[in-house]
Enzyme design. Structure first.
Site, mmCIF file in Angstrom:
data_model
loop_
_atom_site.group_PDB
_atom_site.id
_atom_site.type_symbol
_atom_site.label_atom_id
_atom_site.label_comp_id
_atom_site.label_asym_id
_atom_site.label_seq_id
_atom_site.Cartn_x
_atom_site.Cartn_y
_atom_site.Cartn_z
ATOM 1 N N CYS A 36 0.198 3.690 2.867
ATOM 2 C CA CYS A 36 0.712 3.100 4.112
ATOM 3 C C CYS A 36 2.203 3.385 4.239
ATOM 4 C CB CYS A 36 0.484 1.594 4.136
ATOM 5 S SG CYS A 36 -1.243 1.085 4.068
ATOM 6 N N CYS A 75 0.831 -1.210 0.000
ATOM 7 C CA CYS A 75 0.000 0.000 0.000
ATOM 8 C C CYS A 75 0.866 1.261 0.000
ATOM 9 C CB CYS A 75 -0.908 -0.046 1.233
ATOM 10 S SG CYS A 75 -1.682 1.498 1.685
#
Length: 119
Positions: A48, A45
């Site tokens: 993230c 991600c």
């Protein structure tokens, strides 16, 4: 300042994000520390990854414990918290869930969120 590992003492300061090893481990962390920010993330991600240095700074500079849950490794745990997208940030205070946000939040917003429960 040195990084403390999970020792079972609420007096120990954890100044780096703490990897969560499962539901029982998360329950223990939430039960032992006053304010816990849990980052449900995935290694693939992009947002993230951008949030990672922010969380490292918050772990070091605030009284909150930052815990990290890899949703690929802990799918049931992520499901139990209704995580439908990553990153999802869940804030616990006094052992209770008090906030949940999906998406990467700016550092100052996260700091204000944490400080609202640590003062």
């Amino acid at each position: 300042m040195t990084t403390e590992t999970h020792t079972g003492s609420t007096d120990a300061r954890i100044d780096a994000p703490l990897p969560v090893e499962g539901a029982d481990h998360l329950d223990t962390i939430v039960g032992e520390y006053d304010v816990v920010l849990v980052d449900f993330f995935a290694t693939w991600c992009g947002p993230c990854q951008m949030l990672e240095p922010v969380l490292e700074t918050l772990a070091d500079e605030t009284d909150a414990v930052v815990a990290k849950v890899d949703v690929d490794d802990h799918q049931q745990l992520a499901g139990a918290y209704g995580v439908r997208g990553v990153p999802t940030l869940v804030l616990f205070a006094g052992g209770e869930q008090v906030e949940q946000h999906t998406g990467a939040l700016p550092a100052e917003q996260l700091r204000d969120l944490i400080e609202g429960y640590t003062e």
